[in-house]
Design a protein around this motif. Structure first.
Motif, PDB file in Angstrom:
ATOM      1  N   ALA A   1       0.818  -1.212   0.000  1.00  0.00           N
ATOM      2  CA  ALA A   1       0.000   0.000   0.000  1.00  0.00           C
ATOM      3  C   ALA A   1       0.854   1.266   0.000  1.00  0.00           C
ATOM      4  O   ALA A   1       1.915   1.332   0.627  1.00  0.00           O
ATOM      5  CB  ALA A   1      -0.925  -0.006   1.214  1.00  0.00           C
ATOM      6  N   ASP A   2       0.351   2.284  -0.713  1.00  0.00           N
ATOM      7  CA  ASP A   2       0.953   3.620  -0.629  1.00  0.00           C
ATOM      8  C   ASP A   2      -0.036   4.640  -0.077  1.00  0.00           C
ATOM      9  O   ASP A   2       0.326   5.757   0.258  1.00  0.00           O
ATOM     10  CB  ASP A   2       1.485   4.076  -1.991  1.00  0.00           C
ATOM     11  N   PHE A   3      -1.328   4.225   0.040  1.00  0.00           N
ATOM     12  CA  PHE A   3      -2.347   5.112   0.602  1.00  0.00           C
ATOM     13  C   PHE A   3      -3.592   4.285   0.903  1.00  0.00           C
ATOM     14  O   PHE A   3      -3.855   3.276   0.239  1.00  0.00           O
ATOM     15  CB  PHE A   3      -2.700   6.228  -0.391  1.00  0.00           C
ATOM     16  N   TYR A   4      -4.332   4.692   1.929  1.00  0.00           N
ATOM     17  CA  TYR A   4      -5.613   4.027   2.213  1.00  0.00           C
ATOM     18  C   TYR A   4      -6.543   4.988   2.942  1.00  0.00           C
ATOM     19  O   TYR A   4      -6.099   5.983   3.536  1.00  0.00           O
ATOM     20  CB  TYR A   4      -5.414   2.750   3.046  1.00  0.00           C
ATOM     21  N   GLU A   5      -7.800   4.689   2.862  1.00  0.00           N
ATOM     22  CA  GLU A   5      -8.823   5.446   3.584  1.00  0.00           C
ATOM     23  C   GLU A   5      -9.786   4.479   4.253  1.00  0.00           C
ATOM     24  O   GLU A   5     -10.128   3.428   3.684  1.00  0.00           O
ATOM     25  CB  GLU A   5      -9.623   6.342   2.631  1.00  0.00           C
ATOM     26  N   VAL A   6     -10.232   4.832   5.448  1.00  0.00           N
ATOM     27  CA  VAL A   6     -11.255   4.053   6.131  1.00  0.00           C
ATOM     28  C   VAL A   6     -12.620   4.526   5.647  1.00  0.00           C
ATOM     29  O   VAL A   6     -12.934   5.717   5.715  1.00  0.00           O
ATOM     30  CB  VAL A   6     -11.154   4.205   7.666  1.00  0.00           C
ATOM     31  N   ILE A   7     -13.400   3.593   5.138  1.00  0.00           N
ATOM     32  CA  ILE A   7     -14.747   3.923   4.665  1.00  0.00           C
ATOM     33  C   ILE A   7     -15.759   3.764   5.797  1.00  0.00           C
ATOM     34  O   ILE A   7     -16.629   4.601   6.008  1.00  0.00           O
ATOM     35  CB  ILE A   7     -15.137   3.032   3.472  1.00  0.00           C
ATOM     36  N   GLY A   8     -15.642   2.658   6.524  1.00  0.00           N
ATOM     37  CA  GLY A   8     -16.567   2.406   7.638  1.00  0.00           C
ATOM     38  C   GLY A   8     -15.848   1.671   8.753  1.00  0.00           C
ATOM     39  O   GLY A   8     -15.445   0.519   8.585  1.00  0.00           O
ATOM     40  N   LYS A   9     -15.672   2.348   9.884  1.00  0.00           N
ATOM     41  CA  LYS A   9     -14.972   1.740  11.022  1.00  0.00           C
ATOM     42  C   LYS A   9     -15.884   0.729  11.705  1.00  0.00           C
ATOM     43  O   LYS A   9     -17.024   1.030  12.040  1.00  0.00           O
ATOM     44  CB  LYS A   9     -14.574   2.825  12.015  1.00  0.00           C
ATOM     45  N   ALA A  10     -15.390  -0.500  11.904  1.00  0.00           N
ATOM     46  CA  ALA A  10     -16.173  -1.536  12.588  1.00  0.00           C
ATOM     47  C   ALA A  10     -15.973  -1.437  14.091  1.00  0.00           C
ATOM     48  O   ALA A  10     -14.911  -1.034  14.575  1.00  0.00           O
ATOM     49  CB  ALA A  10     -15.754  -2.923  12.094  1.00  0.00           C
ATOM     50  N   ALA A  11     -16.996  -1.823  14.828  1.00  0.00           N
ATOM     51  CA  ALA A  11     -16.942  -1.779  16.293  1.00  0.00           C
ATOM     52  C   ALA A  11     -15.855  -2.713  16.814  1.00  0.00           C
ATOM     53  O   ALA A  11     -15.537  -3.739  16.211  1.00  0.00           O
ATOM     54  CB  ALA A  11     -18.300  -2.167  16.882  1.00  0.00           C
ATOM     55  N   GLY A  12     -15.292  -2.355  17.949  1.00  0.00           N
ATOM     56  CA  GLY A  12     -14.265  -3.178  18.583  1.00  0.00           C
ATOM     57  C   GLY A  12     -14.607  -3.460  20.030  1.00  0.00           C
ATOM     58  O   GLY A  12     -15.751  -3.262  20.473  1.00  0.00           O
ATOM     59  N   ASP A  13     -13.628  -3.924  20.775  1.00  0.00           N
ATOM     60  CA  ASP A  13     -13.784  -4.232  22.203  1.00  0.00           C
ATOM     61  C   ASP A  13     -14.964  -5.171  22.437  1.00  0.00           C
ATOM     62  O   ASP A  13     -15.084  -6.189  21.778  1.00  0.00           O
ATOM     63  CB  ASP A  13     -13.925  -2.935  23.020  1.00  0.00           C
ATOM     64  N   LYS A  14     -15.873  -4.810  23.342  1.00  0.00           N
ATOM     65  CA  LYS A  14     -16.984  -5.702  23.692  1.00  0.00           C
ATOM     66  C   LYS A  14     -17.973  -5.901  22.543  1.00  0.00           C
ATOM     67  O   LYS A  14     -18.728  -6.862  22.535  1.00  0.00           O
ATOM     68  CB  LYS A  14     -17.727  -5.154  24.920  1.00  0.00           C
ATOM     69  N   GLU A  15     -17.968  -4.969  21.578  1.00  0.00           N
ATOM     70  CA  GLU A  15     -18.883  -5.081  20.442  1.00  0.00           C
ATOM     71  C   GLU A  15     -18.199  -5.661  19.205  1.00  0.00           C
ATOM     72  O   GLU A  15     -18.798  -5.707  18.137  1.00  0.00           O
ATOM     73  CB  GLU A  15     -19.471  -3.704  20.103  1.00  0.00           C
ATOM     74  N   ALA A  16     -16.961  -6.110  19.349  1.00  0.00           N
ATOM     75  CA  ALA A  16     -16.237  -6.678  18.206  1.00  0.00           C
ATOM     76  C   ALA A  16     -16.990  -7.881  17.658  1.00  0.00           C
ATOM     77  O   ALA A  16     -17.651  -8.615  18.401  1.00  0.00           O
ATOM     78  CB  ALA A  16     -14.830  -7.082  18.625  1.00  0.00           C
ATOM     79  N   ILE A  17     -16.863  -8.089  16.366  1.00  0.00           N
ATOM     80  CA  ILE A  17     -17.614  -9.174  15.732  1.00  0.00           C
ATOM     81  C   ILE A  17     -17.219 -10.528  16.308  1.00  0.00           C
ATOM     82  O   ILE A  17     -18.047 -11.433  16.427  1.00  0.00           O
ATOM     83  CB  ILE A  17     -17.435  -9.145  14.198  1.00  0.00           C
ATOM     84  N   THR A  18     -15.953 -10.682  16.701  1.00  0.00           N
ATOM     85  CA  THR A  18     -15.512 -11.955  17.266  1.00  0.00           C
ATOM     86  C   THR A  18     -16.103 -12.201  18.648  1.00  0.00           C
ATOM     87  O   THR A  18     -16.129 -13.335  19.124  1.00  0.00           O
ATOM     88  CB  THR A  18     -13.973 -11.985  17.363  1.00  0.00           C
ATOM     89  N   THR A  19     -16.581 -11.136  19.290  1.00  0.00           N
ATOM     90  CA  THR A  19     -17.289 -11.285  20.574  1.00  0.00           C
ATOM     91  C   THR A  19     -18.752 -11.608  20.331  1.00  0.00           C
ATOM     92  O   THR A  19     -19.331 -12.472  20.993  1.00  0.00           O
ATOM     93  CB  THR A  19     -17.163  -9.998  21.406  1.00  0.00           C
ATOM     94  N   ARG A  20     -19.339 -10.931  19.367  1.00  0.00           N
ATOM     95  CA  ARG A  20     -20.762 -11.145  19.063  1.00  0.00           C
ATOM     96  C   ARG A  20     -21.024 -12.557  18.553  1.00  0.00           C
ATOM     97  O   ARG A  20     -22.052 -13.157  18.861  1.00  0.00           O
ATOM     98  CB  ARG A  20     -21.230 -10.131  18.005  1.00  0.00           C
ATOM     99  N   VAL A  21     -20.109 -13.082  17.739  1.00  0.00           N
ATOM    100  CA  VAL A  21     -20.314 -14.407  17.143  1.00  0.00           C
ATOM    101  C   VAL A  21     -19.104 -15.296  17.420  1.00  0.00           C
ATOM    102  O   VAL A  21     -18.477 -15.828  16.504  1.00  0.00           O
ATOM    103  CB  VAL A  21     -20.615 -14.315  15.632  1.00  0.00           C
TER     104      VAL A  21
END
Length: 589
Positions: A238-258
């Motif tokens: 990569a030489d550049f990137y942009e975040v389009i949609g930040k996903a939840a982390g910590d207690k709401e992280a997807i690996t916690t939910r499922v």
């Protein structure tokens, strides 16, 4: 901490180890250890620990209460033990305080680093070549050139280097090392490893990266270095990137939910997140491939089958009234269809052999691993055939669908990843009549659900049927079921009127995946069948008319797509084979 006193009281029977107590004679502690913690031995000169407890060797009586009221100094042995435990407590507390301090320092340091990271803004270099927008599965060498070798620069677009591309996707997995972050993007079409270096790893977004965050990344396509691994053996530097949609982390992280070990109902509640996973999405991709294969097969076989789209809202039953979903249709009683079979039969005179892929509904309160309340039904009706023709057609269609699916390298890989032991079935399938199955079950001591031996006329239970199939371990055409346990429209065997020209196809690991039969073509016989099962023929006038206007020997079948998919992909339950499964008490999300 309570104020120290000259005497600290410990009542092992009625005291309480709580900071609300003060160790007085009126509010004694329960243990010497807690007394030491609240009133350390070195906190006051002349500190004395007084104890009392019942003597288990003294019988109950008036004197016991008097003895129990006496406070006596703690014994040297008890004090030694309490002191040892107290020293251990102090060390543990000191270690805990040290750990808490270190964690606070690390947290403060991270907050400072994150605060400084917010000040770092990355920008695209306008001097770089224009990026080519691609999907993650794009591999055309005419479009994508992979750079190989080594360079002192992380990104170098000089003559002969890799193609600069622009990709979008979600973070499927990532790992951070010193000054480098490896991201694997997923976009539903493929996977691509992306390598972030330099300032790209020092931004606030990079330091707070979470799974499922959606990104747009620009960079140069490289071959993966020797002895390294990545999807398709390539990666994007990569030489550049942009975040389009930040996903939840910590207690709401997807690996916690499922989480992988989550309760099944929790996973069903979060099915919209589960299908983002590799296994669930792979099953859905194989499902789509099977649907394509069925349609292709019906088109290429001779004679071909034409696809039609029967209604799902009906006013007749096919498989028995007990499993109908009823609803009010403008003041009339109507149902969700159990099967499109009756409508398919009406198409035969003008359209020839026909098929449909449509939902069917069964209000059957069953929680077995092979039952759904809504499922995808692949149904076909064939004109001017014999029962043997029907079996040959079924065998051809199922084997051809498997063949077409495995002919696609991507789908074959998904199937074998999900079910490494899967093998295409060999033809011909084993033929076994119902009466022979009854004998086989008894010979192998497989009982009914009530623990009895099987007899002719039993509706063979799912468990016994599946056990027999797994032992034989090959596809089985189970045929010629008794009239009493099959649907009213099935034609009787001319050689044995006790049974019907019917068939269930049984597959190892799943059991029944297809049910079919020859249909009654005689008008009088059909009218008698209505009467036998107490069905009013009036609403079925359009179905009965097929026997009045040029009847013919015909037959058909229904195949449960989810069961077929469970068999191929080695899934434990058909619920894994439906995008959003519907079963007893489950209509969410």
């Amino acid at each position: 901490m309570a104020e120290p006193s000259k005497s600290v009281y410990v009542d092992e029977d009625h005291g309480c180890d709580d900071k609300s107590e003060d160790g007085s004679e009126q509010k004694p502690y329960r243990t010497l250890l807690f007394a030491h913690i609240q009133h350390p031995p070195d906190s006051s000169d002349g500190l004395q620990y007084l104890t009392r407890k019942k003597d288990p060797g003294v019988h109950q009586g008036p004197a016991v209460s008097e003895i129990h009221q006496q406070w006596v100094p703690a014994t040297p042995t008890a004090l030694k033990k309490a002191t040892k435990l107290y020293e251990q407590h102090k060390k543990k507390q000191a270690k805990g305080d040290e750990l808490a301090l270190r964690e606070k320092q690390e947290a403060d340091k991270r907050q400072h680093v994150l605060h400084e990271a917010k000040k770092l803004n990355i920008r695209q270099d306008p001097q770089l070549p224009k990026a080519l927008k691609i999907r993650l599965n794009e591999k055309d060498p005419a479009l994508i050139k992979l750079r190989s070798g080594q360079s002192e620069q992380d990104v170098d677009y000089s003559q002969g280097r890799g193609t600069r591309v622009r990709v979008t996707g979600r973070v499927h997995r990532f790992r951070s090392q010193k000054d480098v972050i490896f991201l694997t993007l997923q976009d539903g079409y493929g996977l691509l490893q992306c390598v972030l270096t330099g300032d790209l790893t020092k931004t606030y977004d990079a330091m707070t990266m979470t799974l499922e965050t959606s990104l747009e990344i620009y960079g140069e396509m490289w071959e993966v270095p020797p002895k390294q691994h990545a999807p398709d053996d390539r990666e994007l530097h990569a030489d550049f990137y942009e975040v389009i949609g930040k996903a939840a982390g910590d207690k709401e992280a997807i690996t916690t939910r499922v989480a992988a070990d989550a309760d099944p109902q929790t996973l069903y509640d979060n099915r919209h997140l589960v299908i983002r996973g590799h296994h669930a999405s792979s099953v859905m991709k194989v499902r789509a491939a099977l649907l394509r294969a069925f349609r292709q097969t019906y088109e290429e076989i001779t004679p071909s089958c034409l696809e039609v789209t029967p209604p799902c809202m009906v006013q007749t039953q096919v498989e028995g009234g007990a499993t109908l979903f009823a609803f009010d249709y403008y003041g009339q009683k109507a149902y969700l269809t159990q099967s499109s079979q009756l409508y398919l039969e009406t198409c035969l005179p003008s359209l020839g052999n026909v098929f449909c892929v449509a939902p069917s509904f069964r209000a059957e309160k069953s929680l077995t691993r092979r039952h759904l309340s809504e499922y995808t039904h692949v149904e076909a009706e064939l004109d001017f055939i014999t029962f043997d023709d029907l079996l040959a057609h079924l065998e051809l269609v199922m084997c051809r669908v498997v063949e077409l699916s495995l002919a696609n390298p991507q789908i074959a890989k998904l199937i074998l990843d999900l079910n490494p032991k899967f093998e295409a079935p060999e033809r011909p399938f084993k033929r076994m009549k119902y009466a022979e199955a009854i004998e086989w079950l008894n010979e192998h001591d497989i009982k009914t659900g009530e623990g009895e031996a099987h007899i002719f006329g039993d509706d063979i239970a799912e468990a016994a049927e599946r056990k027999m199939t797994d032992i034989i371990n090959r596809p089985i055409f189970l045929t010629h079921f008794p009239t009493e346990i099959k649907a009213f429209y099935m034609r009787k065997d001319p050689q044995d009127p006790r049974v019907t020209e019917s068939v269930d196809c049984l597959m190892p690991g799943v059991g029944e995946i297809v049910g079919g039969s020859m249909r009654m073509e005689d008008y009088d016989e059909l009218m008698e069948a209505y009467k036998r099962v107490d069905i009013d023929p009036t609403p079925y006038y359009w179905y009965t008319d097929q026997r009045k206007y040029g009847t013919s020997p015909h037959g058909g079948y229904g195949l449960g797509l989810e069961r077929f998919l469970a068999w191929m992909c080695g899934r434990f339950t058909v619920r894994e084979c439906s995008l959003y499964p519907r079963f007893t008490d489950r209509c969410t999300p």
